[in-house]
Design a protein around this motif. Structure first.
Motif, PDB file in Angstrom:
ATOM      1  N   ASP A 400       0.857  -1.193   0.000  1.00 29.48           N
ATOM      2  CA  ASP A 400       0.000   0.000   0.000  1.00 29.48           C
ATOM      3  C   ASP A 400       0.889   1.237   0.000  1.00 29.48           C
ATOM      4  OD1 ASP A 400       1.031  -0.001   2.556  1.00 29.48           O
ATOM      5  OD2 ASP A 400      -0.847  -0.659   3.492  1.00 29.48           O
ATOM      6  N   GLY A 401       0.302   2.383  -0.160  1.00 27.76           N
ATOM      7  CA  GLY A 401       1.046   3.626  -0.203  1.00 27.76           C
ATOM      8  C   GLY A 401       1.567   4.017   1.166  1.00 27.76           C
ATOM      9  N   THR A 428       8.016   3.580   1.546  1.00 21.48           N
ATOM     10  CA  THR A 428       8.103   2.529   0.538  1.00 21.48           C
ATOM     11  C   THR A 428       9.419   2.701  -0.195  1.00 21.48           C
ATOM     12  OG1 THR A 428       5.703   2.437   0.229  1.00 21.48           O
ATOM     13  CG2 THR A 428       7.077   1.571  -1.547  1.00 21.48           C
ATOM     14  N   GLU A 459       2.626   4.427  -9.497  1.00 20.92           N
ATOM     15  CA  GLU A 459       1.200   4.402  -9.162  1.00 20.92           C
ATOM     16  C   GLU A 459       0.917   3.343  -8.106  1.00 20.92           C
ATOM     17  OE1 GLU A 459      -0.752   3.728 -12.842  1.00 20.92           O
ATOM     18  OE2 GLU A 459      -0.542   5.797 -13.564  1.00 20.92           O
ATOM     19  N   GLY A 462       1.803   4.312  -4.645  1.00 23.25           N
ATOM     20  CA  GLY A 462       0.990   5.374  -4.036  1.00 23.25           C
ATOM     21  C   GLY A 462       1.632   6.733  -4.130  1.00 23.25           C
ATOM     22  N   ASP A 464       0.674   9.197  -5.799  1.00 21.42           N
ATOM     23  CA  ASP A 464      -0.330  10.267  -5.798  1.00 21.42           C
ATOM     24  C   ASP A 464      -0.743  10.654  -4.381  1.00 21.42           C
ATOM     25  OD1 ASP A 464      -1.378   7.748  -5.476  1.00 21.42           O
ATOM     26  OD2 ASP A 464      -3.329   8.273  -6.330  1.00 21.42           O
ATOM     27  N   ARG A 465      -0.484   9.762  -3.376  1.00 24.31           N
ATOM     28  CA  ARG A 465      -0.861  10.045  -1.987  1.00 24.31           C
ATOM     29  C   ARG A 465       0.344  10.350  -1.104  1.00 24.31           C
ATOM     30  NH1 ARG A 465      -3.280   5.435  -3.560  1.00 24.31           N
ATOM     31  NH2 ARG A 465      -1.955   4.136  -2.207  1.00 24.31           N
ATOM     32  N   ALA A 466       1.552  10.153  -1.622  1.00 28.23           N
ATOM     33  CA  ALA A 466       2.750  10.352  -0.810  1.00 28.23           C
ATOM     34  C   ALA A 466       2.995  11.833  -0.534  1.00 28.23           C
ATOM     35  CB  ALA A 466       3.962   9.750  -1.522  1.00 28.23           C
ATOM     36  N   TYR A 490       3.527  13.763 -11.242  1.00 28.19           N
ATOM     37  CA  TYR A 490       3.135  14.101  -9.858  1.00 28.19           C
ATOM     38  C   TYR A 490       3.755  15.444  -9.477  1.00 28.19           C
ATOM     39  CZ  TYR A 490       2.221   9.094 -10.009  1.00 28.19           C
ATOM     40  OH  TYR A 490       1.774   7.840 -10.377  1.00 28.19           O
TER      41      TYR A 490
END
Length: 593
Positions: A400-401, A428, A459, A462, A464-466, A490
């Motif tokens: 997961d992110g 990560t 992608e 994650g 886009d959420r980091a 990003y």
């Protein structure tokens, strides 16, 4: 022919032949041999008497032996002793044992001379083998390290051969000459011992006196005089001049002048050694291939086959896998450059007739030409025999992110990861080298395999959420490619990057990376601080000077970004900054005094 015309022809031939040979993967040594063959009586006939050139060019071999002696530090040799003396010694012994009976049976040589030539033919070409391994980026691989150890032993074995051949020439051959041979050997050993004992005290004192004069030309002349005088002493004892040069190099291997001597000798060594190979090429009688094709080509094939077989068997006994063992066997399967000098020395001592000399030189030269060919054939065979491995995914999908993505899990990425893990911050880590991933996982780190420049992997990680993207990849071009991908897809994700050097910093700045750390900058500052304190400055004063330097260097780094693609402007800026920095640091010292 006037000497200026000769020099012009030699230099022009080398400038043409060597680049072409290197581009074809043949190496510089073969380039010089080809140039000499073209200039010699076998092809163009421009030079009919290569022996006259060899009298001067043999000084290149003498200088080469001196440099080898300089590099032969006892501590280095002891570290590599098992491979050098174990595998290298066995290779030389087994090859000589197989070649010697053939020389006795087919060439009718005396056993002593046949054994000497057998040991000589066991040696490979050091510059050819190491250059090929370097060009293939295999020097640091297992077979590359073993190859270096083997050629080091072979270079060592050349020294006694330069002594044995003159002894054989003085004493003659056969059982009746045994007492004379022993007497000559005893005298030679006494001369060498006296030279080693006396030279240890004399050479360093002479070099110290010249170094105190502080004149570069005087030190260069002294270095050349040391080699020439050492060679002359051995010549007077009836030994090879190369032995004297090698002994002088060994005596100075642990001295403080070793690197300076090597730097002074290197240009002369390279020039004279290239002339030596050109002269050897001129001596190659290529017409022998036409007159006796089966004999010459059979001898070449036999020499290469024997050496490759012995090397492969020993490499497997040393636990090298099949393909690396085969590479080692092929890259060292040729005759060596010392064979040329030793064969000529044997001819000069009336141990070989001219026909034997010409045939032997040709066999050794042609064996060197086979190495690039057999290596290329081995590569092609390996490609055909390689079985396609089961395709694995291009990357490991992260679970997961996380808040932080670390691209690159080498020296820098691991430190960042340990700090984050210590604070309980999720991250990560992405690493392209599979062996690095497997090692990190064995130590408990959660690292994912894959190229961080792949959009699908980013992608999955994650991105886009980091909150942060730590770019810790060592390779400059790969680092820039990943930065481009992240910045394009990003743009909201801040990038914190490591940089190898100033140019890398500027190129990352071009991509909008704001936080950049040069990987050795801060450790270098700490080392500079320690240097100043050891020179007597207080901790506060040293810290203040280095801190002022840090601020100045970082300001200059950002100012120079605008013009870093203009080399001349960077050079002008660097020259101006020398005076500015000196004044800045001096002002700091004045303020604190």
């Amino acid at each position: 022919m006037p000497i200026l015309n000769q020099a012009l022809i030699f230099l022009g031939a080398a400038l043409i032949a060597v680049p072409i040979a290197k581009r074809l993967g043949l190496g510089a040594v073969l380039g010089y041999l080809i140039a000499g063959a073209v200039l010699g009586p076998s092809v163009s006939g421009l030079f009919q008497h290569p022996d006259a050139i060899l009298d001067v060019a043999e000084m290149g071999v003498v200088l080469l032996l001196f440099v080898i002696g300089l590099e032969l530090q006892p501590s280095r040799l002891w570290t590599m002793r098992h491979t050098v003396f174990g595998l290298g010694g066995l290779q030389t012994a087994l090859t000589a044992a197989l070649v010697t009976p053939v020389l006795i049976a087919l060439a009718g040589l005396d056993w002593a001379l046949a054994l000497t030539l057998g040991v000589m033919l066991a040696a490979s070409s050091t510059p050819l083998a190491l250059q090929m391994l370097a060009e293939r980026q295999e020097l640091k691989q297992a077979h590359g390290r073993v190859a270096f150890s083997v050629v080091l032993f072979q270079d060592l074995m050349a020294i006694p051969l330069f002594t044995v051949i003159p002894l054989l020439g003085m004493a003659g051959l056969g059982a009746a000459s045994a007492p004379a041979l022993l007497h000559s050997a005893a005298v030679s050993l006494a001369v060498v011992a006296a030279f080693l004992v006396g030279g240890r005290f004399v050479l360093r004192r002479v070099l110290r006196l010249i170094a105190e004069v502080d004149q570069q030309e005087a030190f260069t002349a002294t270095a050349l005089f040391t080699v020439a005088a050492s060679a002359w002493v051995m010549t007077q004892a009836g030994l090879s001049p190369a032995l004297g040069a090698f002994a002088a190099g060994v005596l100075l291997a642990d001295s403080e002048y070793r690197h300076e001597l090597e730097a002074r000798i290197e240009p002369f060594k390279g020039l004279l050694l290239s002339l030596f190979f050109i002269a050897i090429g001129m001596s190659l009688k290529l017409s022998l291939v036409i007159a006796h094709p089966l004999t010459i080509l059979g001898a070449v094939a036999g020499l290469v086959a024997v050496k490759a077989t012995v090397l492969y068997a020993l490499a497997r006994a040393w636990k090298l896998p099949g393909r690396p063992a085969r590479k080692l066997a092929l890259v060292l399967s040729q005759g060596g450059e010392f064979a040329f000098a030793l064969l000529i020395l044997a001819f000069q001592e009336d141990l070989l007739d001219r026909a034997m000399l010409e045939g032997s030189l040709l066999v050794v030269g042609l064996s060197m030409a086979t190495t690039p060919l057999v290596m290329a054939l081995d590569d092609a065979l390996a490609r055909r025999q390689s079985r396609p491995e089961p395709r694995r995914p291009d990357y490991d999908a992260p679970d997961d992110g996380a808040e932080v993505i670390i691209a690159g899990f080498g020296r820098v990425g691991q430190i960042v990861a340990r700090v984050l893990r210590g604070r309980g911050i999720a991250f990560t880590a992405l690493e392209e080298r599979l062996d690095q991933v497997e090692m990190a996982r064995r130590f408990g780190s959660k690292v994912y395999f894959g190229d961080a420049g792949r959009l699908d992997l980013l992608e999955a990680a994650g991105a886009d959420r980091a909150k942060l993207f730590v770019l810790a990849v060592e390779d400059v071009e790969q680092s820039l490619r990943i930065a481009d991908t992240v910045r394009t897809h990003y743009p909201h994700l801040p990038i914190l990057a490591r940089a190898r050097n100033r140019d890398h910093v500027y190129r990352l700045m071009d991509r909008g990376v704001a936080v950049i750390e040069r990987e050795t900058f801060h450790s270098s500052l700490r080392l500079a601080t320690a240097t100043l304190t050891r020179l007597g400055l207080s901790d506060d004063e040293a810290g203040s000077i280095v801190e002022r330097f840090r601020r100045h260097d970082e300001n200059r780094l950002y100012l120079a970004h605008a013009t870093y693609k203009d080399e001349q402007k960077l050079i002008d800026l660097a020259k101006r900054e020398v005076a500015v920095l000196s004044q800045l640091l001096q002002d700091d010292s004045d303020l604190r005094s």
